[in-house]
Design an enzyme around this catalytic site. Structure first.
Site, PDB file in Angstrom:
ATOM      1  N   ARG A  77      37.643  35.220  56.299  1.00  0.00           N
ATOM      2  CA  ARG A  77      36.101  34.464  56.027  1.00  0.00           C
ATOM      3  C   ARG A  77      36.431  33.704  54.726  1.00  0.00           C
ATOM      4  O   ARG A  77      37.163  33.999  53.837  1.00  0.00           O
ATOM      5  CB  ARG A  77      35.439  35.640  55.497  1.00  0.00           C
ATOM      6  CG  ARG A  77      34.137  35.566  54.875  1.00  0.00           C
ATOM      7  CD  ARG A  77      33.286  36.847  54.495  1.00  0.00           C
ATOM      8  NE  ARG A  77      32.077  36.144  53.511  1.00  0.00           N
ATOM      9  CZ  ARG A  77      31.882  36.464  52.357  1.00  0.00           C
ATOM     10  NH1 ARG A  77      32.947  37.314  51.697  1.00  0.00           N
ATOM     11  NH2 ARG A  77      30.898  36.276  51.768  1.00  0.00           N
ATOM     12  N   HIS A 121      29.167  30.052  48.238  1.00  0.00           N
ATOM     13  CA  HIS A 121      29.603  30.843  47.468  1.00  0.00           C
ATOM     14  C   HIS A 121      29.767  30.144  45.963  1.00  0.00           C
ATOM     15  O   HIS A 121      30.872  30.205  45.427  1.00  0.00           O
ATOM     16  CB  HIS A 121      31.019  31.376  48.103  1.00  0.00           C
ATOM     17  CG  HIS A 121      31.494  32.415  47.415  1.00  0.00           C
ATOM     18  ND1 HIS A 121      32.062  33.789  48.202  1.00  0.00           N
ATOM     19  CD2 HIS A 121      31.573  32.987  46.051  1.00  0.00           C
ATOM     20  CE1 HIS A 121      32.412  34.648  47.585  1.00  0.00           C
ATOM     21  NE2 HIS A 121      32.189  34.135  46.441  1.00  0.00           N
ATOM     22  N   GLU A 166      26.045  36.840  48.142  1.00  0.00           N
ATOM     23  CA  GLU A 166      25.665  37.072  46.755  1.00  0.00           C
ATOM     24  C   GLU A 166      24.683  36.631  46.242  1.00  0.00           C
ATOM     25  O   GLU A 166      24.901  36.200  44.839  1.00  0.00           O
ATOM     26  CB  GLU A 166      26.774  37.946  45.975  1.00  0.00           C
ATOM     27  CG  GLU A 166      27.770  38.844  46.825  1.00  0.00           C
ATOM     28  CD  GLU A 166      29.010  38.945  45.698  1.00  0.00           C
ATOM     29  OE1 GLU A 166      29.086  38.560  44.545  1.00  0.00           O
ATOM     30  OE2 GLU A 166      29.736  39.914  46.377  1.00  0.00           O
ATOM     31  N   ASN A 293      28.678  43.345  50.814  1.00  0.00           N
ATOM     32  CA  ASN A 293      30.010  43.446  49.688  1.00  0.00           C
ATOM     33  C   ASN A 293      29.532  44.811  49.078  1.00  0.00           C
ATOM     34  O   ASN A 293      28.603  44.705  48.137  1.00  0.00           O
ATOM     35  CB  ASN A 293      29.698  42.245  48.971  1.00  0.00           C
ATOM     36  CG  ASN A 293      30.211  40.878  49.712  1.00  0.00           C
ATOM     37  OD1 ASN A 293      30.235  40.899  50.800  1.00  0.00           O
ATOM     38  ND2 ASN A 293      30.137  39.563  48.990  1.00  0.00           N
ATOM     39  N   TYR A 295      31.396  47.167  46.060  1.00  0.00           N
ATOM     40  CA  TYR A 295      32.789  47.596  45.196  1.00  0.00           C
ATOM     41  C   TYR A 295      32.445  48.758  44.601  1.00  0.00           C
ATOM     42  O   TYR A 295      33.357  49.597  44.599  1.00  0.00           O
ATOM     43  CB  TYR A 295      32.676  46.400  44.288  1.00  0.00           C
ATOM     44  CG  TYR A 295      33.408  45.317  44.768  1.00  0.00           C
ATOM     45  CD1 TYR A 295      34.670  45.013  45.023  1.00  0.00           C
ATOM     46  CD2 TYR A 295      32.519  44.262  45.336  1.00  0.00           C
ATOM     47  CE1 TYR A 295      35.111  43.675  45.517  1.00  0.00           C
ATOM     48  CE2 TYR A 295      32.855  43.081  45.756  1.00  0.00           C
ATOM     49  CZ  TYR A 295      34.264  42.766  46.132  1.00  0.00           C
ATOM     50  OH  TYR A 295      34.778  41.609  46.489  1.00  0.00           O
ATOM     51  N   GLU A 358      32.897  41.914  51.907  1.00  0.00           N
ATOM     52  CA  GLU A 358      33.967  42.297  50.928  1.00  0.00           C
ATOM     53  C   GLU A 358      33.922  43.522  50.415  1.00  0.00           C
ATOM     54  O   GLU A 358      33.025  44.284  50.420  1.00  0.00           O
ATOM     55  CB  GLU A 358      33.422  41.274  49.767  1.00  0.00           C
ATOM     56  CG  GLU A 358      33.564  39.896  49.766  1.00  0.00           C
ATOM     57  CD  GLU A 358      33.113  39.156  48.517  1.00  0.00           C
ATOM     58  OE1 GLU A 358      33.261  39.822  47.409  1.00  0.00           O
ATOM     59  OE2 GLU A 358      32.752  38.041  48.595  1.00  0.00           O
TER      60      GLU A 358
HETATM   61  O1  IFM Z   1      35.449  37.616  43.389  1.00  0.00           O
HETATM   62  C1  IFM Z   1      34.300  38.028  43.623  1.00  0.00           C
HETATM   63  C2  IFM Z   1      33.777  37.281  44.882  1.00  0.00           C
HETATM   64  O2  IFM Z   1      33.625  35.922  44.422  1.00  0.00           O
HETATM   65  C3  IFM Z   1      32.254  37.732  45.172  1.00  0.00           C
HETATM   66  N1  IFM Z   1      32.177  39.326  45.187  1.00  0.00           N
HETATM   67  C4  IFM Z   1      32.823  39.897  44.149  1.00  0.00           C
HETATM   68  C5  IFM Z   1      34.387  39.629  43.998  1.00  0.00           C
HETATM   69  C6  IFM Z   1      34.972  40.382  42.991  1.00  0.00           C
HETATM   70  O3  IFM Z   1      34.231  40.386  41.708  1.00  0.00           O
END
Ligand code: IFM
Length: 452
Positions: A77, A121, A166, A293, A295, A358
């Site tokens: 990606r 992005h 995002e 995405n 985290y 992500e």
């Molecule tokens: O590095 C970023 C990415 O560009 C977008 N999502 C979160 C990642 C980590 O912060």
């Protein structure tokens, strides 16, 4: 699926983004982006870092294509830099810009890796920001034209398309808190930006689908977080934050319109005059998959005294709580259960095929003299989250693939090069790439379609 395996045909990839890795910001007629301007503004980026060179992927695209293939991934990606294609954000496609992505795509296909392209992005052409940026409706129209140009050039070889990465960050970090480019602090403008990003997504999806060949799929990538509370009395606060983080995008894209409670909490900030008749129909243009995405979770509590967070216009009365350990180098909470809960919820409530576009973690990696990097914490992070993804699939979530963030260490936005998310280490002195232990571990997962 047996105990540790994933469904047949599961997509295994790694992800990157143009400004974070390409460098070569003046090569091939590329125009300036908002991140060039922002990173060159004193005090905005840790260490004064910029993406001028980044990991020099632009010049190392062949070597990096070999690297991806050597890891046994079946997908990659990447994002396309709008200012390489339209240096000023309008007009015909710049041949040198297209040629760079042609080469990347051809390289990938020749190595048996499926390209997954993201059109945006975060690197908006500076010329469009000078005309008002995403708070202006015209930027959405410009984006659809750009999307159509890229699609026409690459869709004979690229099947998986994501419009935006995002949009929450583009809108609210870019125009509300101002910690990302273009660094504006205007809550009303940030809500207009969020809307126009989605309008651009809908228009671009329509334009590309009208010209698609069989097998092409279209989606969008959102950064979503489960919102956690300790007490029942905090549930309303959680609903507000779920609205401002998740549903503000999910509902118009997948349910045909904004939720009334999201409009309500932001009424004091904007009158929503940017929402025109017919917009929600465009934004709700059907998509084939949603990119997630994930985290970490968000923990909140009701707090009448709180003015809210600058990144969440409309969040007065809600306190965002400190993350709870263990934490990554970003001080983000490690909470694998969050990805399972999110996927289960999205599948049940929005009924859309999902990709994890992500997931990953920053840790302070050390390159050893023998060229290895022992990143056991990252391996544990990936294993914990992949195991949770598997659980969600077993419970019925329709998850089609997983992209690790990131293929390689890179320019981590306002943190510069200080935070390393890669499964491949980049030595910023020599720009040499060194697969970390996590790359070897992940490669095994990808090649066997199971957790070891
Ligand atoms: O590095 C970023 C990415 O560009 C977008 N999502 C979160 C990642 C980590 O912060």
């Amino acid at each position: 699926m047996t105990e540790r395996t994933f469904p047949e045909g599961f997509v295994w990839g790694a992800a990157t983004a143009s400004y974070q890795i390409e460098g070569a910001v003046k090569a091939g007629g590329r125009g300036a982006s908002i991140w060039d301007t922002f990173s060159h503004t004193a005090g905005k980026i840790v260490g004064g870092d910029t993406g001028d060179v980044a990991t020099d992927h632009y010049h190392r695209v062949d070597e990096d294509s070999d690297l991806i293939a050597s890891l046994g991934l079946n997908a990659y990606r990447f994002s396309i830099a709008w200012p390489r294609i339209q240096p000023d954000g309008t007009g015909p496609a710049n041949a040198a810009g297209i040629a760079f992505y042609d080469r990347l795509v051809d390289n990938l296909l020749a190595r048996g890796v499926a390209p997954a392209a993201t059109l945006y992005h975060w690197d908006l052409p500076q010329a469009l920001e000078d005309k008002g940026g995403w708070p202006e409706r015209d930027t959405a129209l410009r984006f659809a034209q750009y999307a159509a140009l890229v699609h026409a050039a690459l869709h004979d070889r690229v099947s998986m398309w994501s419009t935006l990465n995002e949009p929450w960050c583009s809108a609210f970090l870019g125009y509300a808190s101002g910690v990302h480019a273009p660094g504006r602090q205007d809550p009303a403008a940030s809500l207009a930006a969020a809307h126009h990003l989605m309008l651009g997504h809908g228009l671009a999806t329509r334009a590309m689908r009208a010209d698609a060949r069989d097998g092409e799929t279209f989606g969008i990538t959102l950064n979503l977080s489960p919102v956690l509370v300790d007490n029942d009395s905090d549930r309303d606060a959680a609903r507000v934050m779920d609205g401002l983080q998740n549903r503000i995008f999910l509902d118009p894209i997948l349910r045909g319109g904004y939720a009334p409670d999201v409009i309500d909490v932001t009424q004091g900030i904007t009158d929503w005059a940017f929402l025109h008749d017919g917009d929600e129909e465009i934004i709700g243009e059907p998509i084939d998959w949603l990119g997630v995405n994930y985290y970490s979770p968000m923990r909140v509590a009701a707090d009448a005294e709180s003015e809210g967070s600058p990144a969440y216009p409309g969040s007065a009365g809600v306190a965002i709580l400190e993350p709870r350990g263990p934490l990554t180098d970003m001080q983000w909470e490690v909470y694998p259960q969050g990805i399972a809960d999110l996927l289960t919820r999205l599948s049940a409530e929005y009924r859309v095929p999902l990709f994890i576009t992500e997931n990953g973690a920053a840790y302070p990696d050390v390159l050893r003299a023998d060229g290895t990097v022992a990143d056991a914490e990252r391996v544990a992070y990936l294993e914990g989250h992949l195991s949770a993804v598997r659980d969600a699939i077993e419970r019925g979530a329709d998850v089609r693939g997983y992209f690790a963030w990131s293929l390689m260490d890179n320019f981590e936005w306002a943190h510069g090069f200080a935070k390393r998310f890669g499964i491949v280490y980049v030595d910023y002195e020599t720009l040499e790439r060194h697969p970390k232990d996590s790359a070897r571990w992940y490669s095994r997962v990808a090649q066997t379609n199971r957790l070891p």
